[in-house]
Design a protein around this motif. Structure first.
Motif, mmCIF file in Angstrom:
data_model
loop_
_atom_site.group_PDB
_atom_site.id
_atom_site.type_symbol
_atom_site.label_atom_id
_atom_site.label_comp_id
_atom_site.label_asym_id
_atom_site.label_seq_id
_atom_site.Cartn_x
_atom_site.Cartn_y
_atom_site.Cartn_z
ATOM 1 N N PHE A 1 -7.869 3.656 -1.859
ATOM 2 C CA PHE A 1 -7.036 3.592 -0.661
ATOM 3 C C PHE A 1 -7.792 3.672 0.670
ATOM 4 N N LEU B 1 1.172 4.283 -2.785
ATOM 5 C CA LEU B 1 0.950 5.681 -2.425
ATOM 6 C C LEU B 1 2.110 6.594 -2.815
ATOM 7 N N ILE C 1 -1.718 8.037 4.628
ATOM 8 C CA ILE C 1 -2.980 8.377 3.974
ATOM 9 C C ILE C 1 -3.565 9.663 4.556
ATOM 10 N N GLY D 1 -3.644 2.243 -7.678
ATOM 11 C CA GLY D 1 -4.797 1.365 -7.458
ATOM 12 C C GLY D 1 -4.723 0.101 -8.287
ATOM 13 N N VAL E 1 0.837 -1.205 0.000
ATOM 14 C CA VAL E 1 0.000 0.000 0.000
ATOM 15 C C VAL E 1 0.868 1.249 0.000
#
Length: 366
Positions: free
Chosen positions: A292, A61, A112, A239, A57
């Motif tokens: 996300f 990002l 995030i 994604g 992840v």
């Protein structure tokens, strides 16, 4: 490495440092991985269970993170660092109080959260929001795996309600030429604006939005918005990477984005204030939220049918909030409300799919 291994072992076995054991083990796991092994088959050779999820992840990002620093300068990096420090301290303190390990989940939450903030936000506000998100979004429920809401969204929604002017009117124009703002920290006053695409839509209508903003500008980050939501090409690539590596289930982003597309296509035919489908998808934080935030494995449904219901519900709320709500954006509020009914969705799906027989044996109707 053997010396480092021995150092960590000595620190963990030192009784005077027992209060700091969760922090020591967290650093140990970063270097050497978890020590747990299975005593019987099946044996999993790969140590990267949760750690692999978090690593992937974060990798996904990186395009949004680098773009934020390029567009808005090194102040974007300071916002990310403050988010990690404030939330990380909160996480460590609760781990010590509960005598639990520090979970790697905050590595993702801590990145995030700042990416959904305006680049002009004061650093103290970042610290308050990060603390609030970790504390009220996760720790009050018992920590990672027990939280009902996405902690990053909790922190973002709290700041939106508590400091609406800062969170909705002070946006910076991204610099997309040359080296961007790579050699700058402060954002000049003449670069501050409130005219994000969704704000233009709310005040000037669909015609004003389509005249002022093109699809290419939205895709490549030439318009203002939250730090991580503007470079939408990077979001899409990240994604797709998560879907290919099976870190996230494709149903969630597809259902969320697809529901907004279909509902806005219908609404645009009857309501003049509803933007066309592609503008709905490429404005605000829809793509970032779909890839996300809605995909958080703890706060999203685990049943396949539940994922579709969850995302269609979130998509409907997003369109309603954007069209009729007082805030120009609706993604965060929509996912937060959808999180609240996730247990109900999964429960209904399971009860409908699995029914007990008269003798008490459970069987699958399908």
């Amino acid at each position: 490495m053997n010396g480092l291994r021995g150092l960590f072992d000595n620190l963990k076995n030192n009784e005077s440092l027992s209060a700091f054991k969760p922090a020591i083990e967290a650093v140990d796991n970063i270097f050497f991985g978890p020590e747990e092994v299975t005593t019987s088959a099946p044996h999993i050779v790969d140590k990267n269970d949760t750690k692999r999820y978090m690593t992937m992840v974060i990798l996904a990002l990186l395009p949004s993170t680098f773009a934020a620093i390029y567009f808005y300068g090194w102040r974007a990096l300071s916002i990310i660092l403050v988010s990690y420090m404030a939330g990380g301290i909160t996480e460590v303190l609760f781990a010590m109080i509960r005598k639990h390990d520090i979970h790697e989940g905050f590595l993702v939450t801590g990145l995030i959260f700042p990416l959904v903030l305006p680049p002009t936000i004061p650093l103290w506000m970042v610290a308050v929001g990060s603390f609030f998100g970790v504390f009220f979004g996760k720790e009050v429920f018992g920590g990672t795996g027990r939280n009902v809401f996405n902690p990053a969204i909790v922190g973002r929604v709290f700041l939106s309600i508590a400091f609406p002017v800062t969170m909705s009117t002070k946006w910076a124009k991204p610099v997309t030429e040359g080296l961007g703002r790579l050699f700058n920290y402060a954002i000049p006053a003449d670069a501050i604006t409130s005219a994000t695409p969704l704000a233009v839509l709310k005040t000037g209508g669909v015609e004003a939005l389509t005249k002022s903003t093109s699809y290419s500008e939205l895709l490549f980050g030439a318009v203002g918005g939250s730090m991580g939501e503007t470079f939408r090409i990077g979001i899409i690539l990240g994604g797709i990477f998560l879907i290919i590596t099976k870190i996230i289930n494709w149903r969630i982003p597809v259902a969320y984005i697809g529901s907004v597309f279909v509902l806005s296509a219908i609404g645009n035919q009857f309501l003049p204030q509803v933007a066309p489908p592609m503008y709905q998808i490429l404005t605000g934080g829809l793509l970032f939220g779909a890839f996300f935030m809605a995909t958080d494995p703890v706060t999203s449904p685990f049943t396949k049918s539940g994922m579709w219901i969850f995302c269609i519900f979130a998509g409907l709320l997003t369109l309603l909030f954007r069209t009729f709500g007082g805030y120009v954006e609706g993604v965060m509020f929509s996912i937060l409300l959808a999180n609240s009914i996730t247990p109900l969705i999964d429960s209904v799906i399971l009860n409908a799919k699995f029914k007990p027989r008269n003798d008490g044996v459970v069987y699958n109707e399908n």
